[in-house]
Design an enzyme around this catalytic site. Structure first.
Site, PDB file in Angstrom:
ATOM      1  N   CYS A 125     -23.315 -41.341  41.419  1.00  0.00           N
ATOM      2  CA  CYS A 125     -24.443 -41.944  42.755  1.00  0.00           C
ATOM      3  C   CYS A 125     -25.405 -41.201  43.197  1.00  0.00           C
ATOM      4  O   CYS A 125     -26.115 -41.724  44.632  1.00  0.00           O
ATOM      5  CB  CYS A 125     -23.837 -41.475  43.867  1.00  0.00           C
ATOM      6  SG  CYS A 125     -21.965 -43.494  43.475  1.00  0.00           S
ATOM      7  N   HIS A 145     -25.845 -50.697  47.029  1.00  0.00           N
ATOM      8  CA  HIS A 145     -25.529 -48.832  46.914  1.00  0.00           C
ATOM      9  C   HIS A 145     -26.147 -49.590  45.433  1.00  0.00           C
ATOM     10  O   HIS A 145     -25.064 -49.809  43.949  1.00  0.00           O
ATOM     11  CB  HIS A 145     -24.752 -49.151  47.187  1.00  0.00           C
ATOM     12  CG  HIS A 145     -24.097 -47.527  46.116  1.00  0.00           C
ATOM     13  ND1 HIS A 145     -25.279 -46.465  45.948  1.00  0.00           N
ATOM     14  CD2 HIS A 145     -23.090 -46.861  45.784  1.00  0.00           C
ATOM     15  CE1 HIS A 145     -24.040 -45.307  45.386  1.00  0.00           C
ATOM     16  NE2 HIS A 145     -23.156 -45.118  44.709  1.00  0.00           N
ATOM     17  N   CYS A 191     -20.691 -39.012  49.024  1.00  0.00           N
ATOM     18  CA  CYS A 191     -20.183 -38.967  47.788  1.00  0.00           C
ATOM     19  C   CYS A 191     -20.336 -39.335  46.429  1.00  0.00           C
ATOM     20  O   CYS A 191     -21.326 -39.656  46.091  1.00  0.00           O
ATOM     21  CB  CYS A 191     -18.686 -39.551  48.069  1.00  0.00           C
ATOM     22  SG  CYS A 191     -18.765 -41.179  48.123  1.00  0.00           S
ATOM     23  N   GLY A 213     -18.677 -39.859  42.891  1.00  0.00           N
ATOM     24  CA  GLY A 213     -17.372 -40.028  41.385  1.00  0.00           C
ATOM     25  C   GLY A 213     -17.239 -38.764  40.855  1.00  0.00           C
ATOM     26  O   GLY A 213     -18.302 -37.758  40.897  1.00  0.00           O
TER      27      GLY A 213
END
Length: 409
Positions: A95, A365, A395, A397
């Site tokens: 991300c 997203h 954040c 993964g």
């Protein structure tokens, strides 16, 4: 002998609208074509720039395979009409891929290896699923309990964060509703116009009467996700989408609280920034939007990956020599309402400064593109509202957090 760093300035920042994956406006559009639109939109914001001065294109993608494989950065640079001398590299920090791409491009400039760089991200969650077409976990992950979090679905990590940080379902739904409210208000006020490059979508279908092909064209200029018709009542009716968290004995602890309504939308989109050295700014008569100030990434336990910004934010601030109170605008990626609220409460973030124009729950997203998209939002917002410092944080993964800080100039 040490070499003094130079500054890296953002001189253009453009993004496509964000479409809902699978059923949205970009469901059949290739991610490299979305990236081409973002690159061309950014170039249009820097009309004095000689494209031959661009050294490289660093593009983030969380699932670089299928339609977004084969080094999408280089392919899109060529399809966008850039000179063949412009290189391209595709990078992956899930991300935070788009934000890491900006950091890498800025660092090339800051150490004197390049004068002009392209950075961005692109992702089609319609064409490439979240875990890719053929996910293959290393079997060693399942041999030790402390590695199992690597294989957790993101929703399960959000449930663990909600449980550990005591984030209620009611608070998550209220946060989600506010994300939509802010996004709708920003759209109605035209606040995304500076950053969004309209994208023409072409659809084709057979014309049985003529035996030919019927072609329809439409121009998309707004994010597709924000919903004016959502409500606390509607959000409250959604069932939890993931298993309830377990206690140390392995027993379910009641109902889960993470739903499709208080989670980020899976999406399609792309973003592109152009970064330049001070010498290039002067040579080409460019107008900087912002200065790249600092970046930090930090790791956290994979099973509570959503809390990553709690570690990355202080590190980025320390590197910048700033206090948290110095930040005027914070783009905190809303992977889930649970983790967003946990981060805000743990760091003491001012809710009024966090996602003033809505976040990923409303806007979407598109994984590896999000960092670049949110960076485009923050640098234009700082200029438009005459604010000084802004931050993009998210954040990541497998248990990471990332944060990047920008200063209006």
């Amino acid at each position: 002998m040490s070499k003094q760093l130079t500054e890296a300035y953002i001189v253009a920042a453009a993004r496509t609208p964000i479409g809902r994956s699978h059923r949205g406006v970009f469901r059949a559009m290739r991610p490299d074509d979305l990236l081409v639109a973002a690159i061309q939109g950014a170039l249009a914001q820097a009309p004095g720039l000689d494209p031959a001065a661009i050294e490289d294109a660093v593009i983030g993608c969380a699932m670089p395979e299928g339609a977004q494989g084969l080094n999408m950065a280089r392919v899109a640079a060529l399809l966008a009409g850039l000179p063949k001398s412009v290189g391209g590299v595709t990078v992956n920090r899930f991300c935070a891929s788009g934000l890491s791409a900006i950091q890498m491009a800025a660092d090339r400039i800051r150490v004197g290896e390049a004068e002009v760089m392209i950075a961005g991200g692109a992702e089609s969650m319609s064409l490439v699923p979240m875990t890719g077409h053929k996910p293959s976990f290393n079997p060693a992950i399942f041999e030790r309990d402390d590695n199992l979090g690597i294989a957790y679905g993101m929703g399960l990590t959000a449930e663990k964060v909600a449980q550990r940080w005591n984030v209620s379902r009611a608070d998550q739904d209220a946060f989600a509703l506010e994300s939509h409210r802010r996004a709708i208000a920003a759209q109605q006020a035209g606040e995304f116009a500076d950053e969004i490059v309209p994208v023409e979508v072409v659809s084709r279908s057979p014309d049985l009467a003529s035996g030919g092909v019927r072609e329809q064209r439409r121009t998309v200029s707004l994010d597709e996700g924000p919903r004016a018709d959502t409500s606390l009542e509607a959000l409250g009716k959604l069932r939890p989408a993931f298993a309830a968290p377990l206690d140390p004995a392995g027993q379910a602890t009641g109902m889960g609280s993470v739903t499709a309504g208080n989670s980020s939308q899976t999406s399609d989109g792309a973003g592109c920034l152009i970064l330049a050295s001070e010498a290039a700014v002067q040579r080409f008569g460019l107008q900087p939007l912002a200065r790249f100030v600092s970046y930090a990434s930090r790791g956290v336990p994979p099973e509570i990956m959503g809390i990553g910004p709690v570690e990355a934010i202080p590190a980025a601030l320390k590197s910048a020599g700033l206090a948290q109170a110095d930040l005027d605008w914070i783009e905190l990626n809303e992977a889930f309402a649970a983790q967003s609220l946990a981060v805000m409460r743990s760091c003491g973030l001012d809710a009024a400064k966090v996602n003033p124009m809505g976040g990923a729950i409303a806007l979407g997203h598109p994984l590896g593109a999000t960092g670049a998209i949110r960076a485009a939002t923050v640098v234009h917002a700082l200029r438009r509202r005459q604010l000084k410092y802004g931050m993009v944080t998210m954040c990541v993964g497998t248990g990471q957090g990332a944060a990047g800080i920008f200063e209006r100039v």
